[in-house]
Design an enzyme around this catalytic site. Structure first.
Site, PDB file in Angstrom:
ATOM      1  N   MET A 111       0.812  -1.221   0.000  1.00  0.00           N
ATOM      2  CA  MET A 111       0.000   0.000   0.000  1.00  0.00           C
ATOM      3  C   MET A 111       0.847   1.273   0.000  1.00  0.00           C
ATOM      4  O   MET A 111       0.478   2.269   0.634  1.00  0.00           O
ATOM      5  CB  MET A 111      -0.944  -0.014   1.219  1.00  0.00           C
ATOM      6  CG  MET A 111      -1.875  -1.210   1.269  1.00  0.00           C
ATOM      7  SD  MET A 111      -2.814  -1.474  -0.245  1.00  0.00           S
ATOM      8  CE  MET A 111      -4.052  -0.206  -0.055  1.00  0.00           C
ATOM      9  N   HIS A 130      -4.217  -5.723  -8.174  1.00  0.00           N
ATOM     10  CA  HIS A 130      -5.104  -4.608  -7.834  1.00  0.00           C
ATOM     11  C   HIS A 130      -6.564  -5.087  -7.892  1.00  0.00           C
ATOM     12  O   HIS A 130      -6.954  -5.765  -8.850  1.00  0.00           O
ATOM     13  CB  HIS A 130      -4.890  -3.452  -8.817  1.00  0.00           C
ATOM     14  CG  HIS A 130      -5.726  -2.269  -8.495  1.00  0.00           C
ATOM     15  ND1 HIS A 130      -5.431  -1.404  -7.449  1.00  0.00           N
ATOM     16  CD2 HIS A 130      -6.874  -1.808  -9.044  1.00  0.00           C
ATOM     17  CE1 HIS A 130      -6.364  -0.473  -7.392  1.00  0.00           C
ATOM     18  NE2 HIS A 130      -7.252  -0.688  -8.334  1.00  0.00           N
TER      19      HIS A 130
END
Ligand code: GRF
Length: 218
Positions: A111, A130
């Site tokens: 992240m 993703h």
């Protein structure tokens, strides 16, 4: 949750390639690490010829750490706040990866946005997973945004990493429908199940491309 929902995976790759010697990979993860665990399981049971050389995480309490510990995989916590600036933080990650002689860097729930310096240090050797059908819904709230947008289909994507966030050539995608009965929790769970299918296949595909390049076959 019903695990037998309909989905579509493209391209339709169904088998993991064989790698001899095993493909040397580094995992970058910031969270729970369920994708990481899937890779550990496949590797441990000799169903996938990968050697997970190291897990790098930027969160000292991330769930992925205990998964590494339980499987005797080396790990290193590299937190941005421990470094004077982003450059030094990335240098530490770059050096750690280089030390381990890695062929492919896998961002599995990483992240942190990385600079072009990092991306160029491992050019065409970094992939990312993703939770949306890219190029739709880039960024950290992809699943929520897909639901909010009233989309009827969503999914997940694995792509080679470029300096621009959530961009770069796509390796694989999986799609599923969003019904009226779904909410953030059910869609997140379904996407995770699909991620566990396409991430190993994408690693296999990326590894094959990288090894072919190395052998001068493409
Ligand atoms: C996945 O949904 C991935 O697409 C996103 O972060 C999540 C990581 O899940 N980037 P886990 O840590 O592998 O369980």
């Amino acid at each position: 949750m019903d695990k037998s929902f309909n989905y579509l995976i493209s391209p339709e790759i169904i088998q993991l390639r064989e790698f001899s010697p095993k493909l040397k990979i580094a995992i970058l993860a910031s969270g729970e690490g369920s994708n990481f665990q899937e890779l550990i399981n496949l590797s441990k049971s000799n169903r996938f010829d990968i050697d997970i050389k190291i897990l790098i995480t930027n969160k000292s309490a991330a769930g992925c750490i205990s998964r590494a510990q339980n499987s005797n995989i080396s790990y290193k916590v590299i937190k941005g706040s421990d470094y004077e600036n982003k450059d030094y933080f990335e240098d530490e990650i770059i050096n750690t990866i280089k030390k381990h002689d890695i062929e492919l860097v896998v961002m599995a729930g990483w992240m942190k946005i990385m600079s072009s310096k990092f991306v160029n240090a491992f050019k065409n050797k970094i992939i990312n997973i993703h939770p949306s059908l890219l190029p739709s819904f880039k960024g950290s709230n992809a699943i929520k945004e897909a639901i909010k947008s009233d989309s009827k289909i969503t999914g997940c994507s694995v792509h080679f990493v470029e300096a621009e966030v959530d961009s770069g050539s796509l390796i694989m995608q999986a799609a599923l429908s969003i019904s009226d009965k779904d909410d953030l929790e059910t869609i997140t769970k379904k996407i995770h199940l699909l991620e566990h299918k396409i991430l190993p296949l994408s690693i296999s595909q990326a590894g094959y491309i990288i090894r072919s390049r190395f052998m001068g076959n493409d």
